[in-house]
Design an enzyme around this catalytic site. Structure first.
Site, short mmCIF file in Angstrom:
data_model
loop_
_atom_site.label_atom_id
_atom_site.label_comp_id
_atom_site.label_asym_id
_atom_site.label_seq_id
_atom_site.Cartn_x
_atom_site.Cartn_y
_atom_site.Cartn_z
N SER A 106 47.59 26.99 94.74
CA SER A 106 48.13 27.36 93.63
C SER A 106 49.36 28.15 93.99
CB SER A 106 47.37 28.16 92.65
OG SER A 106 46.71 29.39 93.11
N LYS B 216 50.96 31.12 105.81
CA LYS B 216 50.78 30.84 104.44
C LYS B 216 52.35 31.37 103.80
CE LYS B 216 47.77 33.25 102.04
NZ LYS B 216 46.49 33.42 101.29
N MET C 187 48.79 34.35 110.14
CA MET C 187 47.38 34.79 110.45
C MET C 187 46.93 33.84 111.59
SD MET C 187 45.40 34.77 106.94
CE MET C 187 46.29 33.35 106.45
N ASP D 35 41.10 33.70 103.07
CA ASP D 35 41.71 33.96 101.83
C ASP D 35 41.01 35.43 101.04
OD1 ASP D 35 43.03 34.03 99.32
OD2 ASP D 35 42.87 31.85 99.07
N ASP E 269 36.41 35.43 95.04
CA ASP E 269 36.93 34.07 94.89
C ASP E 269 35.80 33.24 95.89
OD1 ASP E 269 37.75 31.35 94.61
OD2 ASP E 269 39.78 31.80 95.31
#
Length: 449
Positions: A136, A154, A241, A303, A284
């Site tokens: 997203s 990321k 990462m 995450d 999450d």
């Protein structure tokens, strides 16, 4: 890959024009469809005209191009409203969860030059321009340092952070116009939380800090791996990462029963530790945030943008709530729910009892002496039905504290994963072991003082 690429609109004006263009197209389709159905002697409602298959496709496509805010609202709505939303909206939400589109290479390289300078490639022996994952608010790339270390990088979509509030307001307007949101879904509360959550998730330095906190709490736990962060290559829009190998956690469903039970038990125990010992919850429970290494028998945790700190009051409240359910003590459960913040306002006694009954049902695995068979259980269905019955009494329902919503989401996610793996877990024993270790830790802390 071309079909799954789309330039991310970066300015507020360009993002607004996406919504404006969508509104114009929807209006045109409504007029055409309305004229067509009237000529056939039909009298369609505005909602029927708005949500034709063609319009559903347009809505999902435009919202996915906006990334970030639109997709986050879709994800949160699908989790919080669940089966209460109409099938047309459910279809849009499903597409938003699965249809993230990558940035074109040119936009990506411009972004990398902006953050790392013209010699951005210097630290790397190899950098894959094609992402291996797109979500997203960002996409993830594979890279190798000159040292041979394998990285997962990321990269946040441009314009996401600055447009969160206005994007969510635009999405809210569209959802209200489409009349697809049920009256008993508190959209304003949901949208305010989506804004706060997304601002955190869009700050990769915040996520790096949460990872460090989580690693500190996890210590040398032999069951889990948390990828290390490379701070010298990270900033608030890029998170570098360690790349950790692993298979999708759902693949464990094909493993022998003892492996499935061990994996699900380790995750359930971790969930209790997050709530009662760490007081730091990765909230999450998306299955994509867990992977498994069969050769090392380790679970990879990914995450941490949605990680939340849990207060003493909330942690103790949930411990008392669960202990009350185990002891079949409804008064203790009611007191605990009051402490958590469910009954801050005046509430009808019957409605209060309904809420306690749902909590009691949800604690069924905790109340089971011995292994609970999640695969054979219809617990999720029963809780959903009870929630639906309660949600019809909209005027009686009080929105719980935000952190409580995320705790329920995490626990529900663990239940769903255990069911997906057809696992048998002694939840009662896991809970008591964690609670007892918490008590021992507290006694040692008092002794040290």
């Amino acid at each position: 890959m071309k079909n799954n690429e789309a330039k991310v609109p970066t300015s507020r004006l360009s993002r607004l024009s996406k919504m404006g263009g969508l509104a114009s197209r929807l209006a045109g389709n409504v007029l055409l469809e309305g004229a067509k159905q009237l000529s056939q002697g039909k009298s369609p409602s505005m909602q029927q005209l708005m949500m034709t298959p063609k319009n559903i496709g347009h809505v999902a496509d435009k919202l996915s191009q906006l990334r970030g805010a639109a997709m986050k609202v879709g994800q949160m709505l699908s989790m919080d409203a669940g089966d209460l939303v109409p099938p047309e909206l459910a279809e849009i939400l499903a597409k938003l969860r699965s249809d993230a589109k990558a940035m074109p290479h040119r936009q990506l390289t411009q972004l990398l030059v902006q953050h790392w300078g013209r010699d951005w490639l210097a630290p790397f022996a190899q950098f894959e321009l094609r992402p291996f994952a797109a979500a997203s608010i960002g996409q993830v790339h594979l890279a190798y340092l000159d040292t041979g270390e394998k990285l997962a990088i990321k990269i946040q979509y441009p314009g996401i952070r600055d447009s969160i509030d206005s994007d969510i307001d635009n999405v809210a307007s569209l959802l209200k116009v489409s009349r697809l949101i049920p009256a008993n879904v508190k959209l304003d509360t949901l949208l305010a939380e989506a804004k706060a959550q997304l601002h955190n998730e869009a700050d990769y330095q915040f996520e790096a800090h949460q990872i460090a906190l989580y690693q500190q709490q996890l210590g040398d736990n032999p069951h889990f791996i948390v990828p290390k962060v490379y701070p010298q290559l990270s900033n608030n829009s890029i998170l570098c990462m360690q790349f950790v190998e692993g298979v999708a956690i759902e693949a464990v469903a094909q493993y022998p029963q003892d492996v499935r039970d061990k994996v699900a038990s380790a995750l359930m125990e971790l969930c209790f530790k997050e709530l009662f010992c760490f007081q730091l919850v990765q909230s999450d429970p998306n299955f994509a945030n867990f992977q498994y290494q069969a050769d090392r028998q380790k679970i990879v945790l990914l995450d941490f943008g949605a990680t939340r700190t849990i207060s003493d009051t909330l942690s103790q409240g949930y411990m008392q709530l669960m202990q009350g359910a185990i002891a079949d003590d409804k008064q203790q459960m009611s007191n605990a729910a009051q402490q958590i913040g469910f009954f801050q306002d005046a509430i009808d006694p019957q409605q209060k009892q309904l809420i306690i009954d749902i909590f009691y049902q949800a604690c069924e695995p905790l109340r089971t002496q011995g292994a609970y068979d999640f695969g054979a259980s219809d617990l999720a269905k029963r809780i959903t039905q009870a929630g639906k019955a309660m949600s019809t009494q909209q005027n009686e329902w009080h929105t719980p504290p935000t952190d409580a919503i995320f705790i329920h989401r995490k626990l529900a996610g663990m239940y769903l994963l255990a069911a997906k793996l057809n696992a048998n877990i002694n939840v009662y024993t896991l809970f008591n072991q964690v609670v007892n270790s918490k008590k021992i830790s507290n006694q040692i802390s008092k002794t040290d003082i």
